[in-house]
Motif scaffolding. Structure first.
Motif, PDB file in Angstrom:
ATOM      1  N   UNK A 202       0.821  -1.206   0.000  1.00 51.03           N
ATOM      2  CA  UNK A 202       0.000   0.000   0.000  1.00 51.03           C
ATOM      3  C   UNK A 202       0.861   1.264   0.000  1.00 51.03           C
ATOM      4  N   UNK A 203       1.905   1.372   0.809  1.00 48.52           N
ATOM      5  CA  UNK A 203       2.748   2.573   0.730  1.00 48.52           C
ATOM      6  C   UNK A 203       3.341   2.792  -0.657  1.00 48.52           C
ATOM      7  N   UNK A 204       3.750   1.710  -1.325  1.00 43.20           N
ATOM      8  CA  UNK A 204       4.276   1.848  -2.687  1.00 43.20           C
ATOM      9  C   UNK A 204       3.182   2.336  -3.625  1.00 43.20           C
ATOM     10  N   UNK A 205       1.983   1.788  -3.504  1.00 39.22           N
ATOM     11  CA  UNK A 205       0.863   2.220  -4.347  1.00 39.22           C
ATOM     12  C   UNK A 205       0.604   3.716  -4.161  1.00 39.22           C
TER      13      UNK A 205
ATOM     14  N   UNK B  45       0.872   9.399  -6.121  1.00 37.78           N
ATOM     15  CA  UNK B  45       1.321  10.771  -5.914  1.00 37.78           C
ATOM     16  C   UNK B  45       2.361  11.182  -6.952  1.00 37.78           C
ATOM     17  N   UNK B  46       3.241  10.258  -7.307  1.00 36.73           N
ATOM     18  CA  UNK B  46       4.293  10.566  -8.268  1.00 36.73           C
ATOM     19  C   UNK B  46       3.723  10.825  -9.662  1.00 36.73           C
ATOM     20  N   UNK B  47       2.742  10.013 -10.077  1.00 37.63           N
ATOM     21  CA  UNK B  47       2.166  10.246 -11.403  1.00 37.63           C
ATOM     22  C   UNK B  47       1.370  11.544 -11.429  1.00 37.63           C
TER      23      UNK B  47
ATOM     24  N   UNK C  72     -14.662  21.245 -25.811  1.00 37.28           N
ATOM     25  CA  UNK C  72     -15.062  22.651 -25.720  1.00 37.28           C
ATOM     26  C   UNK C  72     -14.282  23.448 -24.680  1.00 37.28           C
ATOM     27  N   UNK C  73     -13.652  22.763 -23.735  1.00 40.18           N
ATOM     28  CA  UNK C  73     -13.002  23.441 -22.619  1.00 40.18           C
ATOM     29  C   UNK C  73     -11.580  22.943 -22.448  1.00 40.18           C
ATOM     30  N   UNK C  74     -10.625  23.859 -22.382  1.00 42.62           N
ATOM     31  CA  UNK C  74      -9.250  23.486 -22.070  1.00 42.62           C
ATOM     32  C   UNK C  74      -9.174  23.073 -20.606  1.00 42.62           C
ATOM     33  N   UNK C  75      -8.591  21.907 -20.333  1.00 39.53           N
ATOM     34  CA  UNK C  75      -8.459  21.426 -18.961  1.00 39.53           C
ATOM     35  C   UNK C  75      -7.057  20.884 -18.735  1.00 39.53           C
ATOM     36  N   UNK C  76      -6.499  21.213 -17.582  1.00 39.88           N
ATOM     37  CA  UNK C  76      -5.199  20.678 -17.186  1.00 39.88           C
ATOM     38  C   UNK C  76      -5.144  20.641 -15.668  1.00 39.88           C
ATOM     39  N   UNK C  77      -4.340  19.723 -15.130  1.00 39.06           N
ATOM     40  CA  UNK C  77      -4.172  19.624 -13.678  1.00 39.06           C
ATOM     41  C   UNK C  77      -2.841  18.949 -13.386  1.00 39.06           C
ATOM     42  N   UNK C  78      -2.252  19.325 -12.257  1.00 39.14           N
ATOM     43  CA  UNK C  78      -0.999  18.698 -11.823  1.00 39.14           C
ATOM     44  C   UNK C  78      -0.782  19.019 -10.347  1.00 39.14           C
ATOM     45  N   UNK C  79      -0.139  18.099  -9.635  1.00 39.19           N
ATOM     46  CA  UNK C  79       0.245  18.357  -8.258  1.00 39.19           C
ATOM     47  C   UNK C  79       1.607  19.035  -8.252  1.00 39.19           C
ATOM     48  N   UNK C  80       1.693  20.173  -7.578  1.00 34.38           N
ATOM     49  CA  UNK C  80       2.924  20.941  -7.474  1.00 34.38           C
ATOM     50  C   UNK C  80       3.260  21.093  -5.990  1.00 34.38           C
TER      51      UNK C  80
END
Length: 292
Positions: free
Chosen positions: A33-36, A41-43, A223-231
């Motif tokens: 589970x910790x590896x998962x 989080x990394x991806x 119809x909508x530009x979408x993006x997301x990332x964890x910083x």
């Protein structure tokens, strides 16, 4: 033997390349589970959620070779069918048992409005417990695996809970919610993200769903530009020219990007999407209409 409608595992060289793409130098020793949670989080941090191809009218292919080439080799991002296909293949290569599932999106959707099974997520078995794993929902994507049977983790803003069985079908479903800080409108409290049941989904069924979300004129993805990332500890999300930065306490800082150039620069810097000259030119042509 792998069925024709299953997502295959990454080959050893692909596995190493994927792990490097998400900032992990060594292959994990065991499927824990910790590896998962580390992989999720990394991806989320290294491979951005984005729908640029669908917005630009380009074909979006979700077979594993196409997904690997785009998200790993080309340094791009993708949405749920791409992101979770890659995660599924990587987890299988590491020894996890993974089952693709489908969900009905409820994020910012009125209760009375029906939605189709347009979202892909994963069920992952770890130490005789079942969890959901998802790196493809965008801004409110959970940052860790969520248990389907254990008590909720009070340290996460997410709530995964079952719903009573449907009176007509006799089947129930699970709800994933996100808590939103108290504000002066009706958007505070627990907000639903999506609903799903545990019916295994053959990969071939995602082809039609992907075709719809990437080509239909009524789809948000066209119809909508979408993006997301964890910083770091902040979850970034972009909808057209509206940039949101969600802190761990749930508070959100919003910034309006006024021009196509500002949006393109933000995609390249804050979201770390590799934009080649052709992609930049296509965005410069398309974005003025999107931004209004």
């Amino acid at each position: 033997m792998l069925a024709a409608d299953e997502i295959p595992a990454l080959h050893p060289d692909q596995l190493v390349a994927w792990l490097r793409r998400i900032g992990i130098a060594e292959v994990p020793d065991a499927p824990t589970l910790p590896v998962l949670n580390t992989l999720i989080a990394a991806q989320l941090a290294h491979i951005p959620f984005e729908n640029l191809d669908a917005l630009l009218g380009r074909r979006v292919s979700i077979d594993l070779p196409s997904v690997f080439e785009k998200l790993v080799a080309q340094g791009r991002g993708g949405y749920c069918f791409e992101q979770n296909t890659l995660l599924c293949a990587g987890l299988k290569a590491l020894g996890y048992a993974v089952t693709p599932l489908a969900a009905r999106v409820r994020w910012h959707v009125p209760e009375a409005t029906p939605t189709g099974l347009s979202h892909m997520l994963l069920r992952v078995e770890v130490a005789h417990e079942s969890y959901i794993a998802d790196v493809g929902f965008g801004g409110p994507t959970p940052d860790r695996a969520l248990s389907l049977s254990l008590p909720p983790d009070e340290n996460t803003p997410y709530r995964l809970h079952p719903s009573p069985a449907n009176a007509l079908t006799g089947t129930g479903f699970h709800c994933l919610d996100l808590t939103v800080p108290d504000v002066s409108d009706d958007a505070s409290g627990w907000q639903p993200i999506y609903r799903f049941d545990l019916t295994p989904q053959p990969w071939i069924d995602f082809i039609a769903r992907n075709w719809y979300v990437s080509t239909h004129p009524d789809s948000h993805f066209t119809r909508t530009l979408m993006a997301a990332r964890t910083d770091g500890d902040t979850r970034l999300a972009l909808a057209n020219g509206n940039l949101s930065e969600r802190s761990p306490d749930g508070s959100v800082r919003k910034t309006a990007l006024a021009s196509a150039d500002a949006v393109i620069d933000t995609l390249a810097t804050r979201f770390q999407i590799r934009l080649d000259p052709a992609l930049r030119a296509a965005l410069a042509t398309r974005l003025p209409a999107v931004l209004g």
